[in-house]
Every structure is written in C-alpha cells, then in structure tokens.
Motif scaffolding. Structure first.
Motif, PDB file in Angstrom:
ATOM      1  N   MET A 113       5.642  63.129  17.733  1.00  0.00           N
ATOM      2  CA  MET A 113       6.064  61.808  17.551  1.00  0.00           C
ATOM      3  C   MET A 113       5.554  61.355  16.460  1.00  0.00           C
ATOM      4  SD  MET A 113       7.965  61.309  20.188  1.00  0.00           S
ATOM      5  CE  MET A 113       8.085  59.360  19.826  1.00  0.00           C
ATOM      6  N   ARG A 114       4.273  61.585  15.675  1.00  0.00           N
ATOM      7  CA  ARG A 114       3.784  61.202  14.608  1.00  0.00           C
ATOM      8  C   ARG A 114       4.813  61.651  13.399  1.00  0.00           C
ATOM      9  NH1 ARG A 114       1.011  59.486  18.258  1.00  0.00           N
ATOM     10  NH2 ARG A 114       2.759  58.205  18.158  1.00  0.00           N
ATOM     11  N   GLN A 115       5.332  62.858  13.612  1.00  0.00           N
ATOM     12  CA  GLN A 115       6.220  63.566  12.436  1.00  0.00           C
ATOM     13  C   GLN A 115       7.555  62.616  12.705  1.00  0.00           C
ATOM     14  OE1 GLN A 115       5.469  65.705  10.631  1.00  0.00           O
ATOM     15  NE2 GLN A 115       7.451  66.092   9.505  1.00  0.00           N
ATOM     16  N   VAL A 116       8.038  62.497  14.039  1.00  0.00           N
ATOM     17  CA  VAL A 116       9.324  61.650  13.913  1.00  0.00           C
ATOM     18  C   VAL A 116       9.094  60.088  13.489  1.00  0.00           C
ATOM     19  CG1 VAL A 116      10.791  60.273  15.708  1.00  0.00           C
ATOM     20  CG2 VAL A 116       9.994  62.806  16.050  1.00  0.00           C
ATOM     21  N   GLU A 117       8.174  59.552  13.687  1.00  0.00           N
ATOM     22  CA  GLU A 117       7.739  58.238  13.124  1.00  0.00           C
ATOM     23  C   GLU A 117       7.928  58.184  11.601  1.00  0.00           C
ATOM     24  OE1 GLU A 117       3.910  57.051  14.908  1.00  0.00           O
ATOM     25  OE2 GLU A 117       4.804  57.172  16.797  1.00  0.00           O
ATOM     26  N   GLY A 118       7.021  59.155  10.952  1.00  0.00           N
ATOM     27  CA  GLY A 118       7.004  59.292   9.554  1.00  0.00           C
ATOM     28  C   GLY A 118       8.478  59.547   9.040  1.00  0.00           C
ATOM     29  N   GLU A 119       9.216  60.586   9.551  1.00  0.00           N
ATOM     30  CA  GLU A 119      10.484  60.790   9.054  1.00  0.00           C
ATOM     31  C   GLU A 119      11.474  59.491   9.183  1.00  0.00           C
ATOM     32  OE1 GLU A 119      10.452  63.035   7.123  1.00  0.00           O
ATOM     33  OE2 GLU A 119       9.257  64.599   7.700  1.00  0.00           O
ATOM     34  N   THR A 120      11.330  58.936  10.440  1.00  0.00           N
ATOM     35  CA  THR A 120      12.246  57.648  10.636  1.00  0.00           C
ATOM     36  C   THR A 120      11.976  56.684   9.635  1.00  0.00           C
ATOM     37  OG1 THR A 120      12.269  58.152  13.011  1.00  0.00           O
ATOM     38  CG2 THR A 120      12.419  55.821  12.262  1.00  0.00           C
ATOM     39  N   GLU A 121      10.689  56.454   9.394  1.00  0.00           N
ATOM     40  CA  GLU A 121      10.658  55.296   8.295  1.00  0.00           C
ATOM     41  C   GLU A 121      11.336  55.720   7.000  1.00  0.00           C
ATOM     42  OE1 GLU A 121       9.440  52.109   8.079  1.00  0.00           O
ATOM     43  OE2 GLU A 121       9.397  52.448  10.340  1.00  0.00           O
ATOM     44  N   ASN A 122      11.183  56.809   6.565  1.00  0.00           N
ATOM     45  CA  ASN A 122      11.534  57.474   5.126  1.00  0.00           C
ATOM     46  C   ASN A 122      13.236  57.487   5.191  1.00  0.00           C
ATOM     47  OD1 ASN A 122       9.087  58.062   4.124  1.00  0.00           O
ATOM     48  ND2 ASN A 122       8.870  60.146   5.196  1.00  0.00           N
ATOM     49  N   ALA A 123      13.997  57.654   6.137  1.00  0.00           N
ATOM     50  CA  ALA A 123      15.367  57.712   6.227  1.00  0.00           C
ATOM     51  C   ALA A 123      16.006  56.658   7.054  1.00  0.00           C
ATOM     52  CB  ALA A 123      15.718  59.252   6.895  1.00  0.00           C
ATOM     53  N   ARG A 124      15.218  55.936   7.404  1.00  0.00           N
ATOM     54  CA  ARG A 124      15.932  54.468   8.304  1.00  0.00           C
ATOM     55  C   ARG A 124      17.230  54.176   7.637  1.00  0.00           C
ATOM     56  NH1 ARG A 124      14.011  49.435  11.445  1.00  0.00           N
ATOM     57  NH2 ARG A 124      12.602  50.916  12.333  1.00  0.00           N
ATOM     58  N   HIS A 125      17.432  53.790   6.045  1.00  0.00           N
ATOM     59  CA  HIS A 125      18.277  53.522   5.743  1.00  0.00           C
ATOM     60  C   HIS A 125      19.680  54.132   5.614  1.00  0.00           C
ATOM     61  CE1 HIS A 125      16.558  55.762   2.511  1.00  0.00           C
ATOM     62  NE2 HIS A 125      17.518  55.971   1.727  1.00  0.00           N
ATOM     63  N   LEU A 126      19.351  55.320   5.946  1.00  0.00           N
ATOM     64  CA  LEU A 126      20.566  56.453   5.728  1.00  0.00           C
ATOM     65  C   LEU A 126      21.055  56.849   7.110  1.00  0.00           C
ATOM     66  CD1 LEU A 126      19.298  58.827   2.858  1.00  0.00           C
ATOM     67  CD2 LEU A 126      21.205  56.911   2.849  1.00  0.00           C
ATOM     68  N   VAL A 127      20.361  56.404   8.383  1.00  0.00           N
ATOM     69  CA  VAL A 127      20.875  56.691   9.646  1.00  0.00           C
ATOM     70  C   VAL A 127      21.732  55.427  10.325  1.00  0.00           C
ATOM     71  CG1 VAL A 127      20.020  57.305  12.078  1.00  0.00           C
ATOM     72  CG2 VAL A 127      18.721  58.099  10.033  1.00  0.00           C
ATOM     73  N   LYS A 128      22.958  55.798  10.469  1.00  0.00           N
ATOM     74  CA  LYS A 128      23.798  54.850  10.930  1.00  0.00           C
ATOM     75  C   LYS A 128      23.603  54.424  12.577  1.00  0.00           C
ATOM     76  CE  LYS A 128      28.910  54.285  11.150  1.00  0.00           C
ATOM     77  NZ  LYS A 128      30.088  54.701  10.700  1.00  0.00           N
ATOM     78  N   LYS A 129      23.437  55.468  13.091  1.00  0.00           N
ATOM     79  CA  LYS A 129      23.312  55.397  14.722  1.00  0.00           C
ATOM     80  C   LYS A 129      22.643  56.729  15.264  1.00  0.00           C
ATOM     81  CE  LYS A 129      27.855  54.844  15.964  1.00  0.00           C
ATOM     82  NZ  LYS A 129      28.926  54.571  16.828  1.00  0.00           N
ATOM     83  N   GLN A 130      21.976  56.547  16.226  1.00  0.00           N
ATOM     84  CA  GLN A 130      21.091  57.871  16.704  1.00  0.00           C
ATOM     85  C   GLN A 130      21.539  57.630  18.204  1.00  0.00           C
ATOM     86  OE1 GLN A 130      17.267  56.717  14.650  1.00  0.00           O
ATOM     87  NE2 GLN A 130      17.117  58.631  15.398  1.00  0.00           N
ATOM     88  N   ALA A 131      21.517  58.622  18.950  1.00  0.00           N
ATOM     89  CA  ALA A 131      21.607  58.832  20.302  1.00  0.00           C
ATOM     90  C   ALA A 131      20.841  60.054  20.886  1.00  0.00           C
ATOM     91  CB  ALA A 131      23.079  59.239  20.898  1.00  0.00           C
ATOM     92  N   VAL A 132      20.402  60.336  22.195  1.00  0.00           N
ATOM     93  CA  VAL A 132      19.635  61.413  22.650  1.00  0.00           C
ATOM     94  C   VAL A 132      20.174  61.750  24.325  1.00  0.00           C
ATOM     95  CG1 VAL A 132      17.369  60.860  21.474  1.00  0.00           C
ATOM     96  CG2 VAL A 132      17.859  59.941  23.652  1.00  0.00           C
ATOM     97  N   THR A 133      20.048  63.003  24.322  1.00  0.00           N
ATOM     98  CA  THR A 133      20.464  63.423  25.709  1.00  0.00           C
ATOM     99  C   THR A 133      19.443  64.488  26.033  1.00  0.00           C
ATOM    100  OG1 THR A 133      22.402  64.437  27.037  1.00  0.00           O
ATOM    101  CG2 THR A 133      21.851  65.246  24.688  1.00  0.00           C
ATOM    102  N   GLY A 134      19.314  64.676  27.405  1.00  0.00           N
ATOM    103  CA  GLY A 134      18.356  65.671  28.090  1.00  0.00           C
ATOM    104  C   GLY A 134      17.187  65.096  28.527  1.00  0.00           C
ATOM    105  N   LEU A 135      17.104  63.679  28.488  1.00  0.00           N
ATOM    106  CA  LEU A 135      16.034  63.107  28.724  1.00  0.00           C
ATOM    107  C   LEU A 135      15.489  63.152  30.257  1.00  0.00           C
ATOM    108  CD1 LEU A 135      15.605  60.250  26.169  1.00  0.00           C
ATOM    109  CD2 LEU A 135      14.910  62.647  26.009  1.00  0.00           C
ATOM    110  N   ASN A 136      14.287  63.413  30.657  1.00  0.00           N
ATOM    111  CA  ASN A 136      13.705  63.142  31.928  1.00  0.00           C
ATOM    112  C   ASN A 136      13.157  61.537  31.783  1.00  0.00           C
ATOM    113  OD1 ASN A 136      11.184  63.384  31.003  1.00  0.00           O
ATOM    114  ND2 ASN A 136      11.093  65.589  31.801  1.00  0.00           N
ATOM    115  N   ASP A 137      12.703  61.401  33.356  1.00  0.00           N
ATOM    116  CA  ASP A 137      12.074  59.895  33.189  1.00  0.00           C
ATOM    117  C   ASP A 137      10.890  59.661  32.213  1.00  0.00           C
ATOM    118  OD1 ASP A 137      14.103  59.000  34.865  1.00  0.00           O
ATOM    119  OD2 ASP A 137      12.714  59.501  36.854  1.00  0.00           O
ATOM    120  N   THR A 138      10.073  60.742  32.152  1.00  0.00           N
ATOM    121  CA  THR A 138       8.872  60.421  31.280  1.00  0.00           C
ATOM    122  C   THR A 138       9.501  60.520  29.784  1.00  0.00           C
ATOM    123  OG1 THR A 138       7.691  61.877  32.486  1.00  0.00           O
ATOM    124  CG2 THR A 138       6.709  61.520  30.356  1.00  0.00           C
ATOM    125  N   LYS A 139      10.440  61.161  29.377  1.00  0.00           N
ATOM    126  CA  LYS A 139      10.651  61.135  28.140  1.00  0.00           C
ATOM    127  C   LYS A 139      11.687  59.713  27.861  1.00  0.00           C
ATOM    128  CE  LYS A 139      10.874  66.081  26.950  1.00  0.00           C
ATOM    129  NZ  LYS A 139      10.957  66.953  28.316  1.00  0.00           N
TER     130      LYS A 139
END
Length: 128
Positions: A62-88
């Motif tokens: 999650m720390r890695q995701v947070e860091g990369e998200t901030e760096n690339a935010r302006h280039l990510v148009k949309k995001q989606a996820v699949t395969g998540l259980n309730d905890t995720k």
C-alpha cells in the motif's frame, strides 16, 4: 513481466495488472513497472488491477501504491479493480478516501474493461 498487458480501443489504453497469487515483493515490483509504463507512454491511460484471495494488500504494498499514485496521478484517466473480497473492498474504500478517488470494484474483468473503455464515464471520479 508477464502479468501486465495493454488493451487499446479507440483513444483509450488500458494497462491491466494481474496481482493474482503474487507475493508482496512481486506486487511491489508490479506497481513500479506499471508506473514506468504509464510514464513511458506520456499520455493518459486507464488501469485495471486484478486481485484474488491469495494477493494481499500489505502495508508495504500500500505504501508503494500510494507513492506511485501521487507521481502518476495526472496520467491516470480512470482506474478499476476486480477480484476483491470484503476486506480488500474496505482497503479500497480507505484508499479512495485518502486519495479523494472513487475507484470502482467490479465482479469481473469484462465489467471493469467495459467501464474503463466507455468514453461516457468520467475518470474514477477525482474528488479534489
């Protein structure tokens, strides 16, 4: 890396990253590789992240995701996820709150791709 693929439809490019069955270090490496691919293209892309019950959203990941998200935010148009259980799904909810996003979770890869490739939907709703 074999777990990252691209789908292009019209003006939309989707980077699909499959975290299924990955260990923490593999997941961290995938996040870094996705960021590299996003910056290499230097244009807005969509990202689909696929998880399963054997891929864990650890603090290090999650720390890695947070860091990369901030760096690339302006280039990510949309995001989606699949395969998540309730905890995720709860972790995603926290991530959405922290980064002021509304990244949706879908039951299938096909549903997520339909959302990402649909030009009538806005970005994963940036709430800033």
């Amino acid at each position: 890396m074999g777990r990252i693929e691209k789908v292009v439809s019209g003006n939309n490019e989707v980077i699909i990253v499959d975290y299924s069955d990955c260990k923490e270090d593999q997941m961290v490496a995938l996040v870094t590789e996705v960021r590299k691919q996003v910056f290499a293209g230097d244009k807005q892309v969509c990202i689909l992240s696929i998880f399963n019950d054997k891929s864990y959203a650890t603090p290090k990941f999650m720390r890695q995701v947070e860091g990369e998200t901030e760096n690339a935010r302006h280039l990510v148009k949309k995001q989606a996820v699949t395969g998540l259980n309730d905890t995720k799904k709860m972790i995603l909810k926290g991530y959405n709150f922290l980064f002021q996003k509304n990244i949706p979770a879908f039951n299938t890869k096909e549903e997520a791709l339909e959302f990402l490739l649909d030009d009538s939907t806005t970005d994963s709703i940036d709430l800033r």
